[in-house]
Design a protein around this motif. Sequence first.
Motif, mmCIF file in Angstrom:
data_model
loop_
_atom_site.group_PDB
_atom_site.id
_atom_site.type_symbol
_atom_site.label_atom_id
_atom_site.label_comp_id
_atom_site.label_asym_id
_atom_site.label_seq_id
_atom_site.Cartn_x
_atom_site.Cartn_y
_atom_site.Cartn_z
ATOM 1 N N TYR A 635 0.714 -1.705 0.333
ATOM 2 C CA TYR A 635 0.094 -0.039 0.130
ATOM 3 C C TYR A 635 0.788 1.015 -0.186
ATOM 4 O O TYR A 635 0.337 2.220 0.130
ATOM 5 N N GLU A 636 1.998 1.308 -0.775
ATOM 6 C CA GLU A 636 3.060 2.005 -0.351
ATOM 7 C C GLU A 636 2.252 3.693 -1.198
ATOM 8 O O GLU A 636 3.001 5.004 -0.446
ATOM 9 N N GLU A 637 1.838 3.764 -2.374
ATOM 10 C CA GLU A 637 0.831 4.892 -2.799
ATOM 11 C C GLU A 637 0.332 5.079 -1.479
ATOM 12 O O GLU A 637 -0.012 6.323 -1.285
ATOM 13 N N ARG A 639 -0.359 4.807 1.559
ATOM 14 C CA ARG A 639 0.910 5.222 2.399
ATOM 15 C C ARG A 639 1.091 7.036 2.870
ATOM 16 O O ARG A 639 1.246 7.052 3.168
ATOM 17 N N LEU A 640 1.948 6.730 0.916
ATOM 18 C CA LEU A 640 1.946 8.291 1.113
ATOM 19 C C LEU A 640 1.384 9.270 1.078
ATOM 20 O O LEU A 640 1.556 11.039 1.352
ATOM 21 N N ASP A 641 0.112 9.482 0.467
ATOM 22 C CA ASP A 641 0.069 9.658 0.809
ATOM 23 C C ASP A 641 -1.584 9.916 1.762
ATOM 24 O O ASP A 641 -1.726 11.794 2.319
ATOM 25 N N PHE A 642 -1.466 9.578 2.491
ATOM 26 C CA PHE A 642 -1.635 9.580 4.089
ATOM 27 C C PHE A 642 -0.919 10.634 4.699
ATOM 28 O O PHE A 642 -0.601 11.206 6.371
ATOM 29 N N VAL A 643 0.883 10.670 4.247
ATOM 30 C CA VAL A 643 1.716 11.316 4.708
ATOM 31 C C VAL A 643 1.503 12.545 4.356
ATOM 32 O O VAL A 643 1.698 13.489 4.841
ATOM 33 N N LYS A 644 1.698 12.767 2.819
ATOM 34 C CA LYS A 644 2.147 13.525 2.234
ATOM 35 C C LYS A 644 0.810 14.866 2.211
ATOM 36 O O LYS A 644 0.695 16.167 1.943
ATOM 37 N N ASN A 645 -0.689 13.628 1.903
ATOM 38 C CA ASN A 645 -1.852 14.849 1.790
ATOM 39 C C ASN A 645 -2.695 14.971 2.594
ATOM 40 O O ASN A 645 -3.498 15.225 3.021
ATOM 41 N N ALA A 646 -1.791 15.162 4.319
ATOM 42 C CA ALA A 646 -2.731 15.483 5.086
ATOM 43 C C ALA A 646 -2.035 16.120 6.410
ATOM 44 O O ALA A 646 -0.705 16.136 6.586
ATOM 45 N N PRO A 647 -2.398 17.045 6.642
ATOM 46 C CA PRO A 647 -1.410 18.221 7.477
ATOM 47 C C PRO A 647 -0.820 17.164 8.733
ATOM 48 O O PRO A 647 -1.249 16.362 9.396
ATOM 49 N N GLY C 25 8.936 9.712 2.492
ATOM 50 C CA GLY C 25 9.779 9.630 1.063
ATOM 51 C C GLY C 25 9.359 7.596 1.408
ATOM 52 O O GLY C 25 9.407 6.985 2.080
ATOM 53 N N SER C 26 9.767 6.650 -0.415
ATOM 54 C CA SER C 26 9.733 5.354 -0.380
ATOM 55 C C SER C 26 10.711 4.746 -0.241
ATOM 56 O O SER C 26 10.867 3.694 -0.921
ATOM 57 N N ILE C 27 11.737 5.555 0.611
ATOM 58 C CA ILE C 27 13.209 5.032 0.612
ATOM 59 C C ILE C 27 12.658 3.641 1.999
ATOM 60 O O ILE C 27 13.200 4.654 3.079
ATOM 61 N N SER C 28 13.342 2.264 1.865
ATOM 62 C CA SER C 28 13.264 1.604 3.148
ATOM 63 C C SER C 28 14.385 1.067 3.326
ATOM 64 O O SER C 28 15.059 0.205 2.412
ATOM 65 N N ASP C 42 13.435 0.549 -3.314
ATOM 66 C CA ASP C 42 12.783 1.824 -3.552
ATOM 67 C C ASP C 42 11.028 0.756 -3.686
ATOM 68 O O ASP C 42 10.806 0.291 -4.277
ATOM 69 N N GLU C 43 10.383 1.566 -2.475
ATOM 70 C CA GLU C 43 9.349 0.604 -2.187
ATOM 71 C C GLU C 43 8.212 1.038 -3.339
ATOM 72 O O GLU C 43 7.479 0.767 -3.333
ATOM 73 N N LEU C 44 7.740 2.027 -3.996
ATOM 74 C CA LEU C 44 6.594 2.667 -4.798
ATOM 75 C C LEU C 44 7.493 1.199 -6.165
ATOM 76 O O LEU C 44 6.347 0.647 -6.917
#
Lengths: 836, 55, 80
Positions: A635-637, A639-647, C25-28, C42-44
């Motif tokens: 669910y990486e995309e 996950r990044l949404d929850f990091v980057k698109n939430a205050p 970031g997406s590096i783990s 790169d996790e993505l």
Amino acid sequence: MAQAALKNTSIEEFEKKQEWWWAAEKRRSSRLDYLRKAIWKKGAIGGLYAPGVKTDLEQAVLTTNMARSLENAPDPYVVKSAKIFAHVLDNKTIFITDHAQLVGYTGSLPHTMNWNPSIASILNAEVFNDPTSIPDPVDKNQAVIQDIVGYWAGKSDLDKMMPVFDMEDMMKMLSGSIGWGVPLARGGYSNKDYEYLMTGKRAFQEILEEIDKKIDEADELVHTPVANKEIALMYDKLNNWEAMKICLEAGIRIAKRYARLARIIAENFEEDPKRKEELLKIAAACERVPAHPPRTLQESFQYDIFIQMMSRTEAIEGAWPCRPDYYHGPYYDKDVNIDKTLTPEEALDLVGEFLIRAAEVCQFKPKFAREGLQGIDGTWVWTMGGVDANGRDACNDLTIAFMQAARLVRVANPTFAFRWHPHVQDKVMREVFECIRHGLGYPSIRHDPILIANAMHWHGHPIEEARLWVHQACMSPNPPTKHGYQPMRMANATANCAKIIEYVFTSGFDKIVNMQVGAETPDVTTFKDFEEFFAAWVTQMKTIFSILVRSVNRARVLAPTLTPRPFLSAISERSVESGLDTLDPSIARGNAWITAFTWVENADSLAAVKKLVFEEKKYTMAELKEALDKNWEGYEEMRLDFVKNAPKWGNDDDYVDSIMLRCLDECAKFSKEIKCPCGNNWPILPENVSGNIHYANIVGALPNGRRLGDALYDGGISPGPGLDKNGPTAVLKSCGKIDHITQGRAFLLNQRLSPTQLAGEKGYQLWRAYMRTWADLGLDHVQFNMVDDSTLRAAQKDPEKYQEVIVRVAGYSAHFVDISRKTQDNIIQRTVQGLG
Amino acid sequence: MATCKECKNFFPLTDNPAKGDCVQRVVDPRQAYYKSKPVNAEDDAASCPSFQKRS
Amino acid sequence: MKCTECGYEAPLSEFRYLYNARIDGSISIRQCKNCEQWLAVDELKGVALEKVTGGAAPWGKSAGIEGLAEDVKKKKRRSA
């Protein structure tokens, strides 16, 4: 560094390269250089003690032998405890290091870690199971340890307490998921009644006379022709007084043993007349203190060291509450400025050695504590600066000397916390800043007016007492006064707060320890709106806090009878006066707090859920629950949404900041509903030590985008590493929205600054401007790392070359090479704030 | 039987010579120091590795 | 995913997840279960990038102004 290179490079060149540790080595006196290098580094690395550092079996053997011999003695328990304490002091091995002017150590030899087996049998088991620190010959000593462990099984403080605790609470707590430590009166952070002890009015002999008077009065009372409850209770008091006397007399005797050793060396071994003179001075100091109040700076430091040594003989101390510039300052002034018996340089040697004597102290600690306090033995956060009881500036020449000595000896522990107030002189602030600029990570800066008001608000300390506060551990203020001082802060009221939000998704079931720990709140997918979701969060918060607090309260109530502290009582005015153990809640005002580890994840997670699930409906709660169940794997995309698109907290964004305030409001409200046995409140105090690493594999995936295994944020109210994208003022503004008086006991803020940007006078002025904003916004705390990426990466690559690089981890500093790779990376990834 | 009082490291107490301190010089990998431990004058020192006969 | 060190191939999830120091970031860092090497991943993309050694900086420099002074210096040098 090769000696030749060290010799050929000037101090100025080292300082230009910001290699402060080499500059310090060249700048300090030969005595300080010897003593600094003589320290056996005892902080655990990766949870293990360094090679050569060994568990001290001497106190364990002496304690056990004496306990055995007293088994059938008619003495009350408190008297037996005192006799064991005295037996240890009377028979332990003592030593005096070459060039030292101050003496006294917790263990028997410099490379040993003190172990008191009478406190916690689970600790004893760890001693037995840690072969790396068992002294040679291992087989023989393992047998000794086995005997000791066997003897104390069922008899240690913890064993006595366990059956009388609520077993369900205890099991949840000991699971290690929501708290750490155990509720013991002899294992945590003991403040001291310094106003009774360190103001030059009395020392042990004078206290003994006070106790004798009390005993005489009590004796007369119990023999008058009358009978009542007061007399019935008086016999317990007589026992306590007797125990106190035994401890104080033993304290005087061990000091005299040091005096005798110093004289033996001077008269039989030492040939250098100057060193002979120093040894005789040590002897004179140890003959004077702790029997009588000190007369000189050396005696004052010596007195303090003895008290700490004795307190650590009685208990496991995880902290070192004190205010050395305030209590030793008058002696510095007398010796250096008035009598001129010491030059400032000689005084600096003493101050540096005082730091070194503290740096070498170590007691064997359980693994969770070693992991939570990577690289150090405990959080010796020494309080500096501040105001006196009348509110006047208390900074003095010794405050400055401590800052200068810290830069010379560069120990990671103790560290300083500086009580800033509007009347601190610029020359003092410059000294404070120089320590920070030299990369020590300390002093942390505390807002005195805010924290004095805070102490009055939460615990009702009168203003004159509140103004005298010292750090009881990393962060929490506590007045060292008769009724204000807290004799033990039991560390298990330390909440792993990320579990609050985690349990909302699991209905309180902890998947890591596989048990129901939190409240059984409804299935998270059934929540219709954010309010229902938040209500579950509040329920989980109250449940976790209550479990931890109940056990501390229970332990505190039982402590005076089951686990008394006769030595600590003997140096507490309220106990000497009343005959009650100092843990007795009836004679204390109370100063409890819940340390809130891993706190900010809650605000960031709540904001992400509110925005992406309930408002934008981008994801369903079921989808989020599944992603978390799978640790965001696949669910990486999302996950990044929850990091980057939430205050995210720390960007002056009201969306998430208001959620933080709402969480704190709920906690503050609940803090006044839960009470300690003294009848006082339990405010929360967000900070982390290195719990963010310890809990990395204990906290599951969270909606802020964190995965199981990732370090949690570095703690307190510090934004997540790299998530504070709007600059330092935005961080301060977010943090400044919190009411630092009424919403919690204190709030830790880590900030990382650029050593390049803050070089020179311009750098100092930039920092001062930043600090003015910090003060104006009413934050109670801030601390700084000022070591650049390249140095830290180089230290990872070549640790041998960078042994002396120090960083601020959380509420404490550590040598960078002594902390785990994960912690190192976590520190490097913290945002470097540009000022100005 | 060798006893502590016969040893160079033994320093009796002035007011009670039956008791004293065993004082030894130690040089460990990091520092040098003198250590002291209470002993009795008549304690058996036969198996003590640090015993040094007083001349 | 293929290990850059030993060539072991397996689905991403079979490489043991250790940690990501930069949550945004997406590096783990993951560990190859065959050669036990730590790998930056790169996790993505599901790709192993390189082995992680002492001093390696898989996430690049820290956020904020770290290195600003050097960058400024370089820019100045370039403009000169």
